[in-house]
Design a protein around this motif. Structure first.
Motif, PDB file in Angstrom:
ATOM      1  N   LEU A  24       0.834  -1.197   0.000  1.00  0.00           N
ATOM      2  CA  LEU A  24       0.000   0.000   0.000  1.00  0.00           C
ATOM      3  C   LEU A  24       0.874   1.255   0.000  1.00  0.00           C
ATOM      4  O   LEU A  24       1.682   1.472   0.904  1.00  0.00           O
ATOM      5  CB  LEU A  24      -0.914   0.007   1.228  1.00  0.00           C
ATOM      6  CG  LEU A  24      -2.060   1.029   1.193  1.00  0.00           C
ATOM      7  CD1 LEU A  24      -3.073   0.653   0.117  1.00  0.00           C
ATOM      8  CD2 LEU A  24      -2.751   1.125   2.549  1.00  0.00           C
ATOM      9  N   LEU A  59      -2.989   6.047   0.798  1.00  0.00           N
ATOM     10  CA  LEU A  59      -4.131   5.752   1.663  1.00  0.00           C
ATOM     11  C   LEU A  59      -4.870   7.047   1.977  1.00  0.00           C
ATOM     12  O   LEU A  59      -4.306   7.981   2.534  1.00  0.00           O
ATOM     13  CB  LEU A  59      -3.657   5.081   2.962  1.00  0.00           C
ATOM     14  CG  LEU A  59      -4.751   4.794   4.010  1.00  0.00           C
ATOM     15  CD1 LEU A  59      -5.806   3.845   3.440  1.00  0.00           C
ATOM     16  CD2 LEU A  59      -4.136   4.208   5.279  1.00  0.00           C
ATOM     17  N   ILE A  97      -8.047   7.791   4.110  1.00  0.00           N
ATOM     18  CA  ILE A  97      -8.887   7.064   5.054  1.00  0.00           C
ATOM     19  C   ILE A  97      -9.666   8.032   5.942  1.00  0.00           C
ATOM     20  O   ILE A  97      -9.139   9.079   6.351  1.00  0.00           O
ATOM     21  CB  ILE A  97      -8.037   6.103   5.918  1.00  0.00           C
ATOM     22  CG1 ILE A  97      -8.924   5.191   6.772  1.00  0.00           C
ATOM     23  CG2 ILE A  97      -7.014   6.844   6.760  1.00  0.00           C
ATOM     24  CD1 ILE A  97      -8.169   4.071   7.453  1.00  0.00           C
TER      25      ILE A  97
END
Length: 949
Positions: free
Chosen positions: A782, A785, A787
């Motif tokens: 990953l 991100l 989020i």
């Protein structure tokens, strides 16, 4: 010449690949067909080999050019004929197995005379192949030595070495900055050799800047050397050139004629060993050339300096491997400096321009795009013309042809073509293709590489997919400064590119010259004086006269149609006339809903169909007939449902829908899909949502999910989770979930998580109550991100900080934490953003956290921060270059707000990198201070370059 070969390679390569596929497939086992294919393959392979040999010629004669033109048109027509043949056979062969195919094909071959004239076309092609061979023999082309001739032409960059300082504009700032850096450690204990590499597009003034720095500092060195490398370097001669510029007391270097490369390098190292030397190595074209040269310059602890110039980013980086070295990227002149240079060259004064010429001069400068070479060349041309508007307008309109035909612009043309000529044939083809886009157009990378693939320019290489190879080609064009990168992402990669106007003029001219692309409108109409049929058509503007001309053209051989002007759509001929189309691109064309798209079902070879941001509300039902379609993009349109039978498009790889489009039934049959975007999970049948899990090749998912508490919504959540679990062991690389008013807690049960996942986006008001604990150990790849969290906690940041490959973190939270939050970990993070709709936090950094962070954007609660003296810990972010602090002043006094700003600026000022800092108010101050306070320490230069990293 190499333009002609590269454009021809663009059709010969795909044609030979298609013949090889035919031989390897079912048609290759049919006796009558196999013989025809083999005959074509043998003849065309031989011709292709000769074509590649001619890439070595710099100045071919008319006979070679004529033969290449004949071969190119033959290849186009041969591929068109083969495609028609396959289409006819394919229709008949769908009814049964191989025996049925063989029986039907035999009958078909016997009746070719009555079927669309294909038999006549094949006979005609055979005759043309024979004619092309005879022309080659008649001209005795096989006897032409296929090696580049060396000319004693004057180096077009020579004038840069002797440019008078008084005539230069915009060089002072970059020069003084680099001079300061070059002499920075002169009086310190560190005496290491350092390298400065200046990189940029041809004509930006790299050699001029290097020479100006050289002039300013040469008195600080024991010896000074300037040497040019060029595209075909002869290392021994380069080293001898350097030796001739280095003083030698014993006279042993007077005669070096019999010295080999090894002896020359050894002697040069001996001469430089105890000297503080300054060397400019100009115009390096490969890392191999630099590797061969650099060993001649010793590390001698004398504070020596080397300056290199190159057009290629990878070469610049190879020159500067050390932490003390520097890569300096040249940028174009500002509008102000461009105007000063232009007027000074023509009128001898920076502020003298007749009013009647101001509009024309502005248009000419826009075309020059801040390129000093272009400004100097065109201003020199104008200086010898009458000072009347008509003359200036004539030059502005004809810059493309003038680059080829006007001696005043010959030097500029040669410099720009140096980079082009250095490209291999496949990259030349891909670059020429950019001429389908208008001037100043920002070209999306994904759109471009998918079009390259649909055109047949890209083949799989060494286990890499076509998509991967195409992206490598894109980045190589950026690396070689052939295109300008745009929209640089978190990973440092360009998401788009732009072609400099001067380079665009050249590639449009070359594309037209070789009948590669026909451009209509935008001052670039090339319908006239063309050899052969139109193969690719770009419509950028159109008027009544052009509509009439286009109506008279045979459009049945057009392979790609690109329309970038909304007003052009209503004047387009019927799609039925474009039967050979592979690419159809209407991106952003308003009014497309009024154009008759029903004939699209006749475009049976179509592979790429693109019409996003249009007002089409319903796809034509005939679209299900396009069985070869690989990309369908109708994003940001009001299309809600797809036609019945849509799942029959089993070759489709990229499906980008309108936003709230319903997932089609039986989508699980479309097993070549790699990307789906713009579909509504909640609005689609639950079984269609579950069917997504049957697409093993899916790499990108972008979906809409409306929140709710109903049983139906829960059912859709379950089906989505079921699909994601099935895809956990597949290739999923990017997941974007959009929506509002809900929770994604169900994703906490996603197992197995795909180890291939690189990007995860949450768009909207969805949020996790806390960071899922499974993230860190599973998502080792990953890198991005985004989020949303109900609450920002230290524990959650600890979990995220363990992600080893994370480069960019965007964190939204709903509830304000009661105390400060300390950040640890994040070994690879380069960008970090924290934001909220109505909350804020006080985040601090400890030693060792985020060691690679370059860009920081924080939302700071001033009331909480004052308890800890407003200290953020910026000094621990050792690579920081840019920081934004948005202050939440609610509950704080104006003096506390000012104190917070002062502390942040002191921290940034004490940082070794002196990061650019922006401080502004996110929410209104609590007392009467309603002044909009915003500070920005970031200073921008009018001109110059940027340092990499």
């Amino acid at each position: 010449m190499e333009v002609a070969v590269s454009a021809s390679h663009g059709v010969m390569g795909p044609l030979l690949g298609k013949l090889a596929d035919l031989l390897a497939g079912k048609y290759g086992r049919i006796r009558g067909v196999r013989g025809e294919i083999l005959s074509l393959q043998v003849e065309l392979t031989s011709m292709h080999a000769a074509l590649k040999n001619y890439t070595m010629l710099e100045d071919p004669d008319v006979e070679v050019m004529t033969w290449i033109s004949l071969l190119r048109e033959l290849a186009y027509d041969t591929e068109d004929c083969i495609d028609k043949f396959i289409r006819r056979l394919g229709k008949r062969g769908r009814r049964g197995g191989f025996k049925e195919l063989l029986r039907d094909t035999t009958r078909f071959l016997k009746s070719l005379d009555s079927r669309c004239g294909i038999a006549d076309q094949i006979d005609e092609l055979k005759a043309r192949i024979k004619h092309v061979k005879e022309v080659k023999d008649c001209y005795k082309l096989s006897e032409i030595p296929c090696s580049k001739t060396e000319h004693a032409a004057v180096d077009p960059r020579l004038c840069a070495l002797f440019a008078e300082e008084a005539h230069l504009v915009g060089v002072e700032g970059p020069r003084d900055d680099l001079v300061k850096w070059m002499l920075k450690e002169e009086n310190s204990s560190t005496k290491d050799r350092k390298v400065l590499s200046i990189v940029g597009f041809g004509g930006l003034g790299k050699t001029t800047l290097a020479n100006e720095v050289y002039r300013k500092i040469q008195g600080h060195f024991d010896c000074q050397v300037f040497v040019s490398v060029s595209q075909k370097p002869y290392i021994k001669n380069i080293i001898k050139d350097v030796i001739s510029q280095v003083p030698c007391q014993d006279g042993s270097t007077k005669d070096t004629s019999d010295w080999d490369e090894k002896k020359s390098i050894a002697k040069l190292r001996e001469l430089l060993q105890d000297k503080r030397y300054l060397v400019i190595v100009d115009d390096i074209w490969s890392t191999q050339a630099w590797n061969n040269i650099k060993c001649a310059f010793p590390y001698n602890n004398c504070s020596s300096r080397i300056i290199t110039t190159t057009r290629i980013i990878d070469v610049a980086r190879s020159c500067c491997p050390g932490s003390d070295d520097r890569v300096y990227e040249m940028t174009a002149l500002s509008d102000l400096h461009s105007k000063r240079l232009f007027l000074k060259r023509i009128f001898g004064s920076e502020d003298h321009c007749p009013d009647m010429l101001k509009e024309s001069s502005n248009e000419i400068l826009k075309k020059c795009g801040g390129l000093p070479l272009a400004i100097i060349s065109i201003s020199s041309l104008l200086a010898n013309r009458p000072v009347v508007k008509e003359e200036w307008e004539k030059i502005r309109r004809s810059i493309g042809s003038a680059l080829e035909n006007n001696q005043s612009l010959e030097g500029m043309s040669k410099i720009l073509l140096l980079s082009y000529n250095d490209l291999p044939p496949n990259l030349k083809t891909c670059l020429l293709y950019l001429s389908v886009f208008p001037e100043d157009y920002v070209i999306d990378r994904e759109r471009l590489v998918r079009r390259w693939i649909a055109e047949g320019f890209i083949s799989e290489e060494r286990g890499q997919s076509q998509q991967e190879v195409a992206e490598i080609y894109f980045y190589e064009l950026v690396n070689k400064s052939m295109v300008q990168p745009e929209d640089i992402g978190y990973d440092g990669k360009a998401r788009a590119c732009r072609v400099h106007d001067m380079m665009l003029e050249i590639i449009i001219s070359k594309s037209n010259e070789d009948n590669f692309i026909v451009v209509i409108g935008g001052g670039q109409t090339t319908l006239a004086n063309r050899q052969g049929f139109i193969r690719r058509l770009s419509i950028q503007q159109i008027d009544v006269e052009l509509v009439h001309l286009l109506a008279q053209e045979d459009l049945s051989h057009v392979r790609s149609l690109t329309v970038t002007c909304s007003a052009c759509v209503k004047h387009l001929p019927s799609l039925a006339k474009f039967e050979a189309l592979r690419v159809l691109d209407f991106q952003g064309c308003e009014g497309l809903e009024e154009y008759d798209m029903k004939s699209i079902g006749k475009l049976l070879q179509l592979k790429y169909l693109n019409f996003p941001a249009t007002r089409i509300s319903k796809l034509p039902s005939e679209i299900v007939l396009l069985r070869d379609l690989e990309t369908l993009h109708f994003g940001a349109t009001p299309v809600e449902e797809l036609p019945i039978g849509f799942a029959q498009l089993t070759k489709l790889q990229h499906l980008i829908a309108g936003g709230w489009t319903i997932i089609p039934k039986k989508i699980g049959n479309m097993r070549n899909l790699r990307e789906i975007s713009g579909f509504s999970i909640t609005g689609s049948p639950a079984d269609a949502v579950e069917d997504l899990g049957n697409l093993p090749g899916l790499e990108e998912i972008d979906i809409y999910l409306d929140g709710g508490e109903s049983d139906e919504f829960r059912r859709h959540e379950e089906m989505l989770l079921s699909s994601l679990c099935k895809l956990g062991s597949c290739k999923l690389r990017s997941l974007r979930i959009r929506g509002n008013d809900g929770s994604l807690e169900f994703l906490g049960s996603w197992s197995p998580l795909p180890f291939t996942l690189q990007e995860f986006y949450m768009v909207g008001d969805y949020c996790f109550t806390k960071v899922p604990e499974c993230i860190a150990p599973a998502l080792t790849s990953l890198s991005f991100l985004d989020i949303n969290l109900a609450e920002l906690t230290e524990e959650g940041l600890v979990t995220l900080g363990e992600l080893p490959a994370l480069l960019h973190l965007v964190l939204w939270f709903r509830t304000r934490p009661d105390d400060r939050v300390i950040v640890r970990g994040f070994p690879s993070l380069k960008q970090f953003t924290i934001y909220s709709n109505d909350a804020s936090a006080y985040v601090t950094f400890v030693k060792g956290s985020m060691p690679k962070l370059k860009k920081l954007d924080l939302l700071i609660n001033v009331s909480t921060a004052k308890t800890y003296g407003f200290h953020l810990g910026i000094e621990h972010l050792t690579c920081l270059k840019q920081a934004t602090a948005r202050l939440d002043n609610r509950g704080a006094t104006p003096s506390e707000r000012k104190a917070a700003e002062a502390v942040i600026r002191v921290e940034a000022g004490a940082h070794p990198n002196h990061p650019a800092v922006t401080i502004c108010d996110e929410y209104q101050c609590s007392e009467e201070d309603s002044e909009d306070i915003c500070g920005d320490e970031k200073k921008s230069k009018e001109d110059g370059g940027t340092d990499e990293n």
